[in-house]
Design an enzyme around this catalytic site. Structure first.
Site, mmCIF file in Angstrom:
data_model
loop_
_atom_site.group_PDB
_atom_site.id
_atom_site.type_symbol
_atom_site.label_atom_id
_atom_site.label_comp_id
_atom_site.label_asym_id
_atom_site.label_seq_id
_atom_site.Cartn_x
_atom_site.Cartn_y
_atom_site.Cartn_z
ATOM 1 N N LEU A 86 0.830 -1.211 0.000
ATOM 2 C CA LEU A 86 0.000 0.000 0.000
ATOM 3 C C LEU A 86 0.859 1.254 0.000
ATOM 4 O O LEU A 86 0.420 2.311 -0.451
ATOM 5 C CB LEU A 86 -0.924 0.012 1.222
ATOM 6 C CG LEU A 86 -1.960 -1.110 1.296
ATOM 7 C CD1 LEU A 86 -2.715 -1.032 2.616
ATOM 8 C CD2 LEU A 86 -2.907 -1.040 0.115
ATOM 9 N N ASP A 131 1.812 15.586 13.445
ATOM 10 C CA ASP A 131 1.917 15.499 11.978
ATOM 11 C C ASP A 131 0.525 15.468 11.351
ATOM 12 O O ASP A 131 0.211 14.595 10.546
ATOM 13 C CB ASP A 131 2.721 14.268 11.574
ATOM 14 C CG ASP A 131 3.147 14.322 10.108
ATOM 15 O OD1 ASP A 131 3.172 15.436 9.536
ATOM 16 O OD2 ASP A 131 3.436 13.258 9.543
ATOM 17 N N GLU A 175 5.237 2.711 1.021
ATOM 18 C CA GLU A 175 6.547 2.431 1.610
ATOM 19 C C GLU A 175 7.133 3.725 2.127
ATOM 20 O O GLU A 175 7.093 4.753 1.445
ATOM 21 C CB GLU A 175 7.476 1.801 0.585
ATOM 22 C CG GLU A 175 8.838 1.427 1.154
ATOM 23 C CD GLU A 175 9.713 0.733 0.137
ATOM 24 O OE1 GLU A 175 10.856 0.394 0.486
ATOM 25 O OE2 GLU A 175 9.253 0.535 -1.005
ATOM 26 N N VAL A 226 4.008 -0.947 3.977
ATOM 27 C CA VAL A 226 2.666 -1.285 4.434
ATOM 28 C C VAL A 226 2.042 -2.197 3.392
ATOM 29 O O VAL A 226 1.997 -1.862 2.205
ATOM 30 C CB VAL A 226 1.812 -0.021 4.634
ATOM 31 C CG1 VAL A 226 0.416 -0.402 5.093
ATOM 32 C CG2 VAL A 226 2.465 0.905 5.636
#
Length: 720
Positions: free
Chosen positions: A377, A495, A379, A385
């Protein structure tokens, strides 16, 4: 001397005189003292006295042997012969009173003195008398004289020469032990002669009761005690002194014990206090460092570029075409700290939810098809992921930390500890974890509708409807408010950005990426060793100094609100000079829109007037308050939620400050701070990971944000 011999011989015929001697004794006793002092007078009296004592003594001859037997041990102190006479004085009086008080005892007391007299009579030589006096502590010469002097003092004096002294003295001891025990030997001749008649007659009644006790009184003479008065004083004083010393010793010992106990108590208390202070101090953050900094802040890999989070929600250039879903999953984590999970095996399912929470590495490899690249999904700098499906058919996102990465290990520990405490419908949920040798993996709930960043800025995608934008804003605000207000200690995300807001099929927001979240203990601020975040979302104070508060998250969320209203990116290189930064471009327009109500310059033109003006106005006002340059003047996330999620008056979201009237904002200074931050964090022109806008808006497919320069160019230009 002949008279002395005759006195014993004449003693037998004098039985009738027994009655007479008692009366004579008191009268004679008064004259006795002088006679005692002078030995010559006793012989004259002795002739009359022996008959008096003898008549009473002859019957109890049998008692003689025991008394002399007792006397020999008493002969240790013959020197005080004169002392023996006072005890003799005591003996004469006993016969009459004893006969009155108790017939048998007085006779016994009378009889013992008689046997010695008989012994003296049987043995005319004074040698036996001399032997008898030594036990009674009289001198040998006094033995013969005693028969004479006692009559003057008291008729039974000769019989009491030694044996009589012991019985009377002993009875006196039991009756009045303290005075007589030391004085039994009769060191009181001077005192007794002075007042023998009255005290001694009174003493004899007591003597019969204790008559048998001879040894105690005799033992005292052996000690060679002085006068009876002195002996009495010594006896009482000795007992009192002993008791006094005992009491003093006990008091001193008790005080010493109490002092020792107090010292021990104080020492233990001090040690406990030191231990407590040490235990508390080791958890206090360093003035320039945070408690959990190792778990949340990590150095970046220059080759990989800049990552917005430890889990790499931003991806490097080689992975920029991947869907932005990987970005959101890249940093969400949960569970328990590594050391706790190793010791306890698996965490409580109540914390992580029902079902399996601990997975083996083989299980995760199976559900991801051997971690196939097609299932990636996204990186980041610290791992990939993967999409996977559990045996029960549930789709999950599996984040695998890079093997051998110490930073990844610390990141893992931080994430699992934080996320294990967080459960909210607007926050990404943790499904499980895996620890296997060097492998660290986190399993999250899969959110199927990608990210807000994808829907806002993706090319070829339909315009995100205003109602959905409002729903996303409210949901993400609630998730952040939960982190700030309902978690203890509070959690600061650090974040916040559109790429970390995941959307489900109903466009409900779920905030992800807790890799940079930090536990805010009791202090209101933390100073980080390194500033982490995404350009365009960083609060001014955070970018310049690393000072972190929950108001830093508020600033970042204000930037997200501006994205929702305007549809612009946080940093847009295609915009005219000075307008590249969304915040800088929007500030004057926000003030104008609030003052005039003109929303045309701010609203996303793609909406084509398909929006609710009062909702737009409310979101603009909230965004303006969130992006204030002064952190303390920004609202809290709870206030933001109330402002966005109410149909009526939202209250004073501006905290009484009008837009544009807060601390003067110097955009040039802000740009300088951002440049300093870039140099501090990355040491030069290392490219920043541009997965910030992954998917269709990757660096390869768009000139926007092609690299580090694309984000920093506006600031460089601004400086000139």
């Amino acid at each position: 001397m002949s008279d002395l011999g005759e006195s014993p011989s004449s003693s037998p015929p004098a039985p009738p005189a027994d009655t007479a001697p008692p009366p004579e004794t008191p009268s004679e006793n008064s004259a006795l003292p002088p006679v005692d002092s002078s030995p010559p007078s006793p012989p004259a009296d002795s002739s009359s006295t022996p008959p008096l004592s003898e008549p009473s003594t002859p019957p109890p001859d049998s008692q003689l042997p025991p008394l002399p037997s007792i006397l020999p041990p008493l002969t240790d102190s013959p020197p005080p012969p004169s002392d023996s006479s006072p005890p003799v004085d005591s003996t004469p009086s006993p016969p009459p009173p004893t006969s009155n008080e108790s017939p048998s005892p007085p006779e016994d007391s009378e009889t013992p003195p008689a046997p010695p007299n008989e012994s003296n009579d049987n043995n005319p030589p004074p040698s036996q008398d001399l032997q008898s006096p030594p036990p009674s502590s009289p001198s040998p010469n006094v033995g013969p004289t005693n028969p004479e002097s006692p009559p003057l003092q008291s008729p039974p004096a000769p019989p009491a020469s030694d044996p009589t002294n012991s019985p009377p003295a002993s009875p006196l001891d039991p009756t009045n032990p303290p005075p007589i025990q030391p004085s039994g030997p009769a060191t009181s001749p001077p005192a007794n002669p002075n007042a023998p008649p009255s005290p001694f007659p009174t003493v004899p009644p007591k003597t019969p009761s204790s008559g048998p006790v001879v040894s105690p009184s005799l033992t005292s003479p052996s000690k060679g005690t002085p006068t009876p008065n002195q002996g009495n004083g010594d006896g009482g004083g000795g007992g009192g002194g002993y008791q006094g010393k005992t009491m003093v010793g006990m008091a001193v010992a008790g005080f010493a014990i109490m002092a020792l106990i107090g010292v021990v108590f104080l020492v233990r208390r001090k040690k406990k206090r030191n231990i407590d202070s040490y235990n508390h101090s080791q958890y206090l953050p360093h003035p320039n460092f945070s408690v959990k900094s190792d778990g949340f802040l990590y150095g970046q890999d220059p080759g990989k570029g800049y990552s917005s989070g430890p889990n790499g929600s931003m991806y490097n250039n080689s992975q920029q075409q991947q869907s932005s879903m990987g970005n959101s999953y890249g940093t969400a984590g949960g569970g328990y700290p590594h050391h706790q999970m190793q010791s306890s095996g698996t965490p409580d399912s109540a914390i992580l939810g029902s079902g399996q929470t601990h997975f083996s590495y083989e299980e995760l490899a199976e559900i991801t098809q051997g971690f196939a690249r097609k299932n990636i999904l996204g990186e980041g700098g610290f791992g990939c992921v993967y999409k996977g499906t559990l045996q029960d058919g549930k789709v999950v996102a599996v984040k695998q930390l890079k093997a051998g990465s110490g930073q990844g290990d610390r990141e893992f520990k931080a994430e699992v500890e934080i996320i294990s405490r967080v459960h909210h419908r607007h926050l990404v949920s943790l499904v499980g974890y895996c620890i296997s040798d060097q492998h660290r993996l986190l399993i999250y709930e899969y959110v199927s509708n990608q990210t807000l960043e994808h829907h806002l800025h993706g090319k070829g995608l339909p315009v995100l409807e205003w109602s959905k934008r409002v729903r996303i804003a409210i949901g993400s605000a609630k998730g952040l408010a939960y982190l700030h207000e309902d978690c203890h200690p509070k959690i600061i995300h650090r974040d916040i950005k559109s790429a970390n807001i995941l959307l489900d099929d109903e466009y409900e927001a779920q905030v992800a990426d807790f890799g940079l979240a930090r536990l805010n203990d009791t202090t209101q601020t933390h100073v980080s060793t390194r500033v982490m975040g995404t350009f365009g979302y960083l609060a001014p104070e955070y970018a310049s100094s690393g000072k972190l508060t929950d108001r830093s998250d508020v600033f970042s969320f204000g930037v997200v609100l501006l994205e929702l209203v305007t549809g612009r990116k946080p940093v847009d290189q295609t915009q005219p000079l000075g307008e590249e930064s969304l915040v800088e471009w929007a500030r004057p327009l926000l003030l104008k829109a609030i003052e005039t109500g003109d929303l045309s310059e701010l609203i996303d033109t793609r909406l084509e007037k398909r929006y609710v003006e009062h909702e737009v106005f409310r979101m603009i006002e909230t965004a303006a308050a969130c992006v204030r340059h002064s952190g303390p003047k920004r609202p809290r996330m709870v206030q933001v939620v109330r402002a966005l999620d109410c149909d009526g008056d939202s209250g004073d979201i501006s905290n009484g400050i009008k837009i544009g009237q807060s601390t003067t904002y110097d955009s040039g200074q802000y740009n300088e701070d951002i440049m300093k931050f870039r140099k501090m964090a990355f040491g030069g022109d290392n490219s920043v990971e541009s997965g910030l806008y992954s998917g269709n808006y990757s660096a390869k497919s768009s000139s926007d944000f092609s690299g580090n320069e694309s984000e920093t160019r506006p600031f460089n230009n601004r400086r000139f």
